[in-house]
Design a protein around this motif. Structure first.
Motif, PDB file in Angstrom:
ATOM      1  N   LEU A  76       0.841  -1.212   0.000  1.00  0.00           N
ATOM      2  CA  LEU A  76       0.000   0.000   0.000  1.00  0.00           C
ATOM      3  C   LEU A  76       0.869   1.253   0.000  1.00  0.00           C
ATOM      4  CD1 LEU A  76      -2.933  -0.821   2.456  1.00  0.00           C
ATOM      5  CD2 LEU A  76      -3.042  -0.587  -0.033  1.00  0.00           C
ATOM      6  N   GLN A  77       1.912   1.234   0.818  1.00  0.00           N
ATOM      7  CA  GLN A  77       2.829   2.388   0.909  1.00  0.00           C
ATOM      8  C   GLN A  77       3.447   2.710  -0.450  1.00  0.00           C
ATOM      9  OE1 GLN A  77       6.018   2.238   4.055  1.00  0.00           O
ATOM     10  NE2 GLN A  77       7.380   2.553   2.309  1.00  0.00           N
ATOM     11  N   GLU A  78       3.729   1.674  -1.250  1.00  0.00           N
ATOM     12  CA  GLU A  78       4.409   1.875  -2.541  1.00  0.00           C
ATOM     13  C   GLU A  78       3.438   2.124  -3.693  1.00  0.00           C
ATOM     14  OE1 GLU A  78       7.668   2.439  -2.773  1.00  0.00           O
ATOM     15  OE2 GLU A  78       7.494   2.329  -0.589  1.00  0.00           O
ATOM     16  N   GLY A  79       2.129   2.128  -3.411  1.00  0.00           N
ATOM     17  CA  GLY A  79       1.180   2.532  -4.441  1.00  0.00           C
ATOM     18  C   GLY A  79       0.221   1.473  -4.927  1.00  0.00           C
ATOM     19  N   CYS A  80       0.269   0.264  -4.363  1.00  0.00           N
ATOM     20  CA  CYS A  80      -0.756  -0.731  -4.714  1.00  0.00           C
ATOM     21  C   CYS A  80      -2.099  -0.219  -4.204  1.00  0.00           C
ATOM     22  CB  CYS A  80      -0.453  -2.079  -4.061  1.00  0.00           C
ATOM     23  SG  CYS A  80       0.993  -2.900  -4.733  1.00  0.00           S
ATOM     24  N   ASN A  81      -3.158  -0.525  -4.948  1.00  0.00           N
ATOM     25  CA  ASN A  81      -4.488  -0.079  -4.558  1.00  0.00           C
ATOM     26  C   ASN A  81      -5.094  -1.051  -3.549  1.00  0.00           C
ATOM     27  OD1 ASN A  81      -4.638   2.291  -6.274  1.00  0.00           O
ATOM     28  ND2 ASN A  81      -4.568   0.835  -7.971  1.00  0.00           N
ATOM     29  N   PRO A  82      -6.038  -0.554  -2.743  1.00  0.00           N
ATOM     30  CA  PRO A  82      -6.585  -1.401  -1.676  1.00  0.00           C
ATOM     31  C   PRO A  82      -7.349  -2.614  -2.196  1.00  0.00           C
ATOM     32  CG  PRO A  82      -7.140   0.917  -1.293  1.00  0.00           C
ATOM     33  CD  PRO A  82      -6.556   0.824  -2.678  1.00  0.00           C
ATOM     34  N   TYR A  83      -7.327  -3.694  -1.438  1.00  0.00           N
ATOM     35  CA  TYR A  83      -8.125  -4.896  -1.650  1.00  0.00           C
ATOM     36  C   TYR A  83      -9.592  -4.539  -1.476  1.00  0.00           C
ATOM     37  CZ  TYR A  83      -9.964  -9.562  -0.576  1.00  0.00           C
ATOM     38  OH  TYR A  83     -10.694 -10.713  -0.570  1.00  0.00           O
ATOM     39  N   GLY A  87      -5.084  -4.720  -4.774  1.00  0.00           N
ATOM     40  CA  GLY A  87      -4.414  -5.940  -4.338  1.00  0.00           C
ATOM     41  C   GLY A  87      -2.982  -5.985  -4.810  1.00  0.00           C
ATOM     42  N   PHE A  88      -2.391  -7.156  -4.703  1.00  0.00           N
ATOM     43  CA  PHE A  88      -0.981  -7.328  -5.059  1.00  0.00           C
ATOM     44  C   PHE A  88      -0.710  -8.810  -5.217  1.00  0.00           C
ATOM     45  CE2 PHE A  88      -1.588  -6.847  -0.496  1.00  0.00           C
ATOM     46  CZ  PHE A  88      -1.088  -8.045  -0.015  1.00  0.00           C
ATOM     47  N   ARG A  89       0.454  -9.118  -5.781  1.00  0.00           N
ATOM     48  CA  ARG A  89       0.902 -10.508  -5.932  1.00  0.00           C
ATOM     49  C   ARG A  89       2.218 -10.671  -5.198  1.00  0.00           C
ATOM     50  NH1 ARG A  89       1.291 -12.957 -11.823  1.00  0.00           N
ATOM     51  NH2 ARG A  89      -0.947 -13.038 -11.419  1.00  0.00           N
ATOM     52  N   ILE A  90       2.330 -11.762  -4.425  1.00  0.00           N
ATOM     53  CA  ILE A  90       3.604 -12.117  -3.781  1.00  0.00           C
ATOM     54  C   ILE A  90       4.100 -13.378  -4.468  1.00  0.00           C
ATOM     55  CG2 ILE A  90       4.729 -12.860  -1.647  1.00  0.00           C
ATOM     56  CD1 ILE A  90       2.603 -11.293  -0.097  1.00  0.00           C
ATOM     57  N   LEU A  91       5.353 -13.328  -4.940  1.00  0.00           N
ATOM     58  CA  LEU A  91       5.909 -14.432  -5.719  1.00  0.00           C
ATOM     59  C   LEU A  91       7.286 -14.781  -5.163  1.00  0.00           C
ATOM     60  CD1 LEU A  91       5.650 -16.074  -8.443  1.00  0.00           C
ATOM     61  CD2 LEU A  91       6.832 -14.160  -9.513  1.00  0.00           C
ATOM     62  N   LEU A 105      17.224 -15.546  -1.092  1.00  0.00           N
ATOM     63  CA  LEU A 105      15.766 -15.609  -0.920  1.00  0.00           C
ATOM     64  C   LEU A 105      15.115 -14.232  -1.065  1.00  0.00           C
ATOM     65  CD1 LEU A 105      13.098 -16.941   0.061  1.00  0.00           C
ATOM     66  CD2 LEU A 105      13.938 -16.708   2.372  1.00  0.00           C
ATOM     67  N   HIS A 106      14.106 -14.143  -1.924  1.00  0.00           N
ATOM     68  CA  HIS A 106      13.393 -12.869  -2.090  1.00  0.00           C
ATOM     69  C   HIS A 106      11.928 -13.118  -2.406  1.00  0.00           C
ATOM     70  CE1 HIS A 106      15.319 -14.058  -5.909  1.00  0.00           C
ATOM     71  NE2 HIS A 106      14.274 -13.542  -6.522  1.00  0.00           N
ATOM     72  N   LEU A 107      11.083 -12.271  -1.822  1.00  0.00           N
ATOM     73  CA  LEU A 107       9.662 -12.250  -2.174  1.00  0.00           C
ATOM     74  C   LEU A 107       9.476 -11.078  -3.127  1.00  0.00           C
ATOM     75  CD1 LEU A 107       7.902 -12.612   1.324  1.00  0.00           C
ATOM     76  CD2 LEU A 107       8.611 -14.434  -0.229  1.00  0.00           C
ATOM     77  N   HIS A 108       8.971 -11.353  -4.338  1.00  0.00           N
ATOM     78  CA  HIS A 108       8.560 -10.265  -5.223  1.00  0.00           C
ATOM     79  C   HIS A 108       7.188  -9.797  -4.734  1.00  0.00           C
ATOM     80  CE1 HIS A 108      11.272 -11.164  -8.776  1.00  0.00           C
ATOM     81  NE2 HIS A 108      11.300 -12.357  -8.200  1.00  0.00           N
ATOM     82  N   VAL A 109       7.003  -8.494  -4.636  1.00  0.00           N
ATOM     83  CA  VAL A 109       5.670  -7.944  -4.351  1.00  0.00           C
ATOM     84  C   VAL A 109       5.317  -7.029  -5.522  1.00  0.00           C
ATOM     85  CG1 VAL A 109       4.223  -6.643  -2.746  1.00  0.00           C
ATOM     86  CG2 VAL A 109       6.122  -8.034  -1.867  1.00  0.00           C
ATOM     87  N   MET A 110       4.208  -7.367  -6.214  1.00  0.00           N
ATOM     88  CA  MET A 110       3.821  -6.647  -7.432  1.00  0.00           C
ATOM     89  C   MET A 110       2.371  -6.194  -7.346  1.00  0.00           C
ATOM     90  SD  MET A 110       5.445  -9.193 -10.223  1.00  0.00           S
ATOM     91  CE  MET A 110       5.638 -10.582  -9.144  1.00  0.00           C
ATOM     92  N   GLY A 111       2.104  -5.044  -7.932  1.00  0.00           N
ATOM     93  CA  GLY A 111       0.721  -4.582  -7.960  1.00  0.00           C
ATOM     94  C   GLY A 111       0.587  -3.355  -8.828  1.00  0.00           C
ATOM     95  N   GLY A 112      -0.590  -2.743  -8.763  1.00  0.00           N
ATOM     96  CA  GLY A 112      -0.888  -1.572  -9.576  1.00  0.00           C
ATOM     97  C   GLY A 112      -1.768  -1.952 -10.753  1.00  0.00           C
ATOM     98  N   PRO A 113      -2.238  -0.927 -11.475  1.00  0.00           N
ATOM     99  CA  PRO A 113      -3.203  -1.156 -12.548  1.00  0.00           C
ATOM    100  C   PRO A 113      -2.668  -2.076 -13.644  1.00  0.00           C
ATOM    101  CG  PRO A 113      -3.019   1.200 -12.048  1.00  0.00           C
ATOM    102  CD  PRO A 113      -1.947   0.515 -11.275  1.00  0.00           C
ATOM    103  N   ARG A 114      -3.575  -2.914 -14.187  1.00  0.00           N
ATOM    104  CA  ARG A 114      -3.255  -3.789 -15.337  1.00  0.00           C
ATOM    105  C   ARG A 114      -3.370  -2.972 -16.619  1.00  0.00           C
ATOM    106  NH1 ARG A 114      -1.588  -9.180 -14.125  1.00  0.00           N
ATOM    107  NH2 ARG A 114      -2.181  -9.544 -11.974  1.00  0.00           N
ATOM    108  N   PRO A 115      -2.710  -3.374 -17.741  1.00  0.00           N
ATOM    109  CA  PRO A 115      -1.921  -4.610 -17.859  1.00  0.00           C
ATOM    110  C   PRO A 115      -0.521  -4.459 -17.280  1.00  0.00           C
ATOM    111  CG  PRO A 115      -1.906  -3.411 -19.931  1.00  0.00           C
ATOM    112  CD  PRO A 115      -2.778  -2.618 -18.993  1.00  0.00           C
ATOM    113  N   TRP A 116       0.087  -5.593 -16.948  1.00  0.00           N
ATOM    114  CA  TRP A 116       1.469  -5.641 -16.508  1.00  0.00           C
ATOM    115  C   TRP A 116       2.318  -6.160 -17.664  1.00  0.00           C
ATOM    116  CZ3 TRP A 116       1.107  -8.565 -11.128  1.00  0.00           C
ATOM    117  CH2 TRP A 116       0.379  -7.775 -10.238  1.00  0.00           C
ATOM    118  N   LEU A 117       3.630  -5.922 -17.565  1.00  0.00           N
ATOM    119  CA  LEU A 117       4.551  -6.418 -18.576  1.00  0.00           C
ATOM    120  C   LEU A 117       4.526  -7.936 -18.640  1.00  0.00           C
ATOM    121  CD1 LEU A 117       6.566  -4.918 -20.408  1.00  0.00           C
ATOM    122  CD2 LEU A 117       8.331  -5.404 -18.696  1.00  0.00           C
ATOM    123  N   LYS A 118       4.437  -8.584 -17.455  1.00  0.00           N
ATOM    124  CA  LYS A 118       4.416 -10.054 -17.333  1.00  0.00           C
ATOM    125  C   LYS A 118       3.499 -10.407 -16.181  1.00  0.00           C
ATOM    126  CE  LYS A 118       9.073 -10.996 -17.044  1.00  0.00           C
ATOM    127  NZ  LYS A 118      10.191 -11.919 -16.747  1.00  0.00           N
ATOM    128  N   GLY A 119       3.036 -11.637 -16.180  1.00  0.00           N
ATOM    129  CA  GLY A 119       2.361 -12.190 -14.986  1.00  0.00           C
ATOM    130  C   GLY A 119       0.882 -11.918 -14.857  1.00  0.00           C
TER     131      GLY A 119
END
Ligand code: AMP
Ligand code: ZN
Length: 119
Positions: A76-83, A87-91, A105-119
């Protein structure tokens, strides 16, 4: 705290390679992905060099719990919109067949308006 001097993410934590930092505490570091797939795309990593999820054991329960609990707040702090509309994706890619390229070890956290480049 384990450090692998050849590891790119250990170098980022140490400030030897620049990154766009999102968060830091005594055991966790977060920074923006250099090749984002989504409008918001950052990585959450343990400061200690754990190569992947395959090496995670009972001694890491608290750390892994803290990383997962931190993810929604930072998203949320980085700009993902609320559930639920946002929402967001953790990968977490693990091993060669899991698509892991960086062996810290790393968790990717992705979000923001679609479309995305991948995923
Ligand atoms: P993975 O394929 O899950 O191992 O993901 C590694 C991720 O690290 C990729 O999405 C890369 O874009 C990202 N990455 C690699 N080097 C850097 C860097 N110097 N700064 C930020 N992200 C990086
Ligand atoms: Zn490392």
């Amino acid at each position: 705290m384990t450090v692998d001097s050849a590891c790119i993410f250990c170098k980022i934590i140490a400030g030897k390679i620049p990154s766009r930092k999102v968060y830091e505490d005594d055991e966790i570091f977060a920074f923006h992905d250099i090749h984002p797939w989504a409008p918001v795309h950052f990585m959450l990593i343990p400061k200690s060099h754990i190569p992947s999820m395959a090496q995670v054991g009972p001694e890491h329960e608290a750390l892994m719990g803290r990383m997962l609990v931190l993810a929604p707040r930072l998203a949320l702090q980085e700009g993902c919109n609320p559930y639920p509309q946002g929402g967001f994706r953790i990968l977490c890619n693990t091993g060669a067949q899991g698509g892991q390229e960086v062996q810290h070890l790393h968790l990717h956290v992705m979000g923001g308006p679609r479309p995305w480049l991948k995923g």
